[in-house]
Scaffold this motif. Structure first.
Motif, mmCIF file in Angstrom:
data_model
loop_
_atom_site.group_PDB
_atom_site.id
_atom_site.type_symbol
_atom_site.label_atom_id
_atom_site.label_comp_id
_atom_site.label_asym_id
_atom_site.label_seq_id
_atom_site.Cartn_x
_atom_site.Cartn_y
_atom_site.Cartn_z
ATOM 1 N N GLN A 3 0.831 -1.215 0.000
ATOM 2 C CA GLN A 3 0.000 0.000 0.000
ATOM 3 C C GLN A 3 0.861 1.259 0.000
ATOM 4 O OE1 GLN A 3 -2.735 -0.213 3.282
ATOM 5 N NE2 GLN A 3 -3.937 -1.886 2.373
ATOM 6 N N LYS A 4 1.988 1.188 0.704
ATOM 7 C CA LYS A 4 2.899 2.330 0.747
ATOM 8 C C LYS A 4 3.451 2.630 -0.637
ATOM 9 C CE LYS A 4 7.241 3.807 2.827
ATOM 10 N NZ LYS A 4 8.343 3.446 3.744
ATOM 11 N N ARG A 5 3.879 1.579 -1.374
ATOM 12 C CA ARG A 5 4.413 1.785 -2.717
ATOM 13 C C ARG A 5 3.360 2.385 -3.652
ATOM 14 N NH1 ARG A 5 7.028 -3.199 -1.533
ATOM 15 N NH2 ARG A 5 5.321 -4.347 -2.535
ATOM 16 N N LYS B 8 1.239 7.258 -6.580
ATOM 17 C CA LYS B 8 0.171 8.234 -6.846
ATOM 18 C C LYS B 8 0.609 9.652 -6.495
ATOM 19 C CE LYS B 8 -3.812 5.165 -6.332
ATOM 20 N NZ LYS B 8 -5.059 4.901 -5.591
ATOM 21 N N LYS B 9 1.365 9.751 -5.422
ATOM 22 C CA LYS B 9 1.873 11.062 -5.028
ATOM 23 C C LYS B 9 2.751 11.663 -6.114
ATOM 24 C CE LYS B 9 4.814 13.305 -1.599
ATOM 25 N NZ LYS B 9 5.656 13.107 -0.392
ATOM 26 N N GLN B 10 3.627 10.836 -6.663
ATOM 27 C CA GLN B 10 4.523 11.318 -7.702
ATOM 28 C C GLN B 10 3.753 11.733 -8.952
ATOM 29 O OE1 GLN B 10 7.804 11.810 -7.223
ATOM 30 N NE2 GLN B 10 7.733 12.822 -9.231
ATOM 31 N N GLU B 11 2.720 10.964 -9.274
ATOM 32 C CA GLU B 11 1.894 11.318 -10.431
ATOM 33 C C GLU B 11 1.229 12.689 -10.240
ATOM 34 O OE1 GLU B 11 -0.828 8.152 -10.885
ATOM 35 O OE2 GLU B 11 0.647 6.722 -11.725
ATOM 36 N N LEU B 12 0.734 12.926 -9.029
ATOM 37 C CA LEU B 12 0.093 14.221 -8.752
ATOM 38 C C LEU B 12 1.099 15.368 -8.836
ATOM 39 C CD1 LEU B 12 -2.238 13.252 -5.759
ATOM 40 C CD2 LEU B 12 -2.946 13.842 -8.084
ATOM 41 N N LEU B 13 2.290 15.165 -8.329
ATOM 42 C CA LEU B 13 3.310 16.205 -8.404
ATOM 43 C C LEU B 13 3.679 16.511 -9.849
ATOM 44 C CD1 LEU B 13 5.666 15.116 -5.459
ATOM 45 C CD2 LEU B 13 4.126 17.086 -5.529
ATOM 46 N N ASP B 14 3.750 15.466 -10.669
ATOM 47 C CA ASP B 14 4.063 15.680 -12.083
ATOM 48 C C ASP B 14 2.966 16.482 -12.779
ATOM 49 O OD1 ASP B 14 6.377 14.263 -11.692
ATOM 50 O OD2 ASP B 14 5.560 12.352 -12.443
ATOM 51 N N ARG B 15 1.729 16.181 -12.449
ATOM 52 C CA ARG B 15 0.607 16.904 -13.069
ATOM 53 C C ARG B 15 0.605 18.374 -12.652
ATOM 54 N NH1 ARG B 15 -4.735 13.478 -12.022
ATOM 55 N NH2 ARG B 15 -5.597 15.233 -13.223
#
Length: 303
Positions: free
Chosen positions: A15-17, A22-29
């Protein structure tokens, strides 16, 4: 460590991975949108610069003649302007200049007088007006002239006071006198009503008393004739009740004075006790009207 605990740890790591991905995807967006907005702003600034350059190089600014044409469309707003025109052009909280509206509200503030504009100069620097008092028993009226410059009163004088008999207003030079004249007229009205009520009460109770208001409405005179067979002498009693109201035109102060006189056979009757002292004590005890009635009984109906 049991198998269940190991399974739980593996599940949490998975779950952590997932959450980190998802966090990285949001930062990229977010970064992508920032770059897009920056490009749009740069384009807007370039367009704005181009439009200003076009104005400069194409001489698109208004010509002096155009400005003069715009100014010619403007019109002066003053006390004679239409109220609709003044409201359309009004961008402040200062009082309305329209003199008809100002006069209307001034009349509401002083309901006991009529205010009438007699004459105004072309530029409204000189104003002549008349104040008529609604006290029908005095019919007082005064005409004034006022001159102003740069919103300041530079001259104020009485031009006609023939219909104001209470005092001499010829040397008046201050507009503050207006409020004092209104108060003076109101006091004269109260005096007349007081004399009238007193006359009616005394006349109803005593038919053989003659009553009249004399001396420019400042005195109530009561007369009684006493007939005596012995000694063969008739007694004439005259009681004068004075209520003087005067305006000091130098200080603009209103002064009032109350006093009485009693004549016997046309001669001033002098008593050991001053009747004015008795009158004041009666007024203090019973009030002005009842106290004066008691005084009349003492003076005109001696035992």
């Amino acid at each position: 460590m049991s198998n269940d605990e190991n399974d739980r740890i593996l599940e949490l790591e998975e779950q952590k991975r997932i959450l980190l991905r998802k966090k990285q995807e949001l930062l990229d967006r977010i970064e992508k949108y920032k770059n897009l907005n920056k490009d749009d702003n740069d384009d807007d600034e370039e367009d704005e610069d181009e439009s200003w350059k076009g104005l400069i190089y194409n001489n698109s600014f208004p010509k002096p003649n155009d400005l003069s044409n715009e100014n010619s469309k403007l019109f002066k707003i003053d006390g004679n302007s239409n109220i609709e025109d003044e409201l359309l052009s009004k961008l402040d909280t200062l009082p309305i200049l329209n003199k008809d509206l100002r006069l209307k509200y001034l009349q509401r503030a002083y309901p006991f007088v009529d205010i009438k504009i007699l004459d105004t100069s072309i530029n409204d620097s000189k104003l002549q007006f008349e104040i008529s008092f609604k006290n029908k028993h005095t019919n007082n009226s005064v005409q004034f002239e006022m001159i102003s410059e740069q919103n300041k009163i530079t001259s104020f004088k009485v031009i006609n006071s023939d219909n104001f008999s209470s005092c001499n207003l010829k040397n008046i030079s201050s507009p503050n006198i207006l409020l004092n004249l209104i108060e003076l007229d109101r006091l004269e009205f109260k005096r007349h009503k007081f004399f009238q009520r007193l006359s009616n009460k005394i006349s109803q109770k005593n038919q053989n008393i003659n009553i009249e208001i004399i001396e420019n409405n400042s005195c109530l005179k009561l007369n009684r004739l006493i007939f005596r067979n012995f000694p063969n002498e008739n007694i004439k009693l005259d009681l004068y009740i004075y209520w003087n109201i005067q305006l000091d035109t130098t200080t603009n102060e209103i002064n009032t004075d109350w006093f009485i006189k009693l004549n016997k056979n046309d001669q001033l009757l002098k008593n050991k006790i001053d009747l004015n002292v008795i009158w004041r004590k009666l007024i203090k005890e019973y009030g002005i009207e009842v106290g004066t009635e008691e005084l009349i009984k003492i003076c005109l109906f001696p035992t």
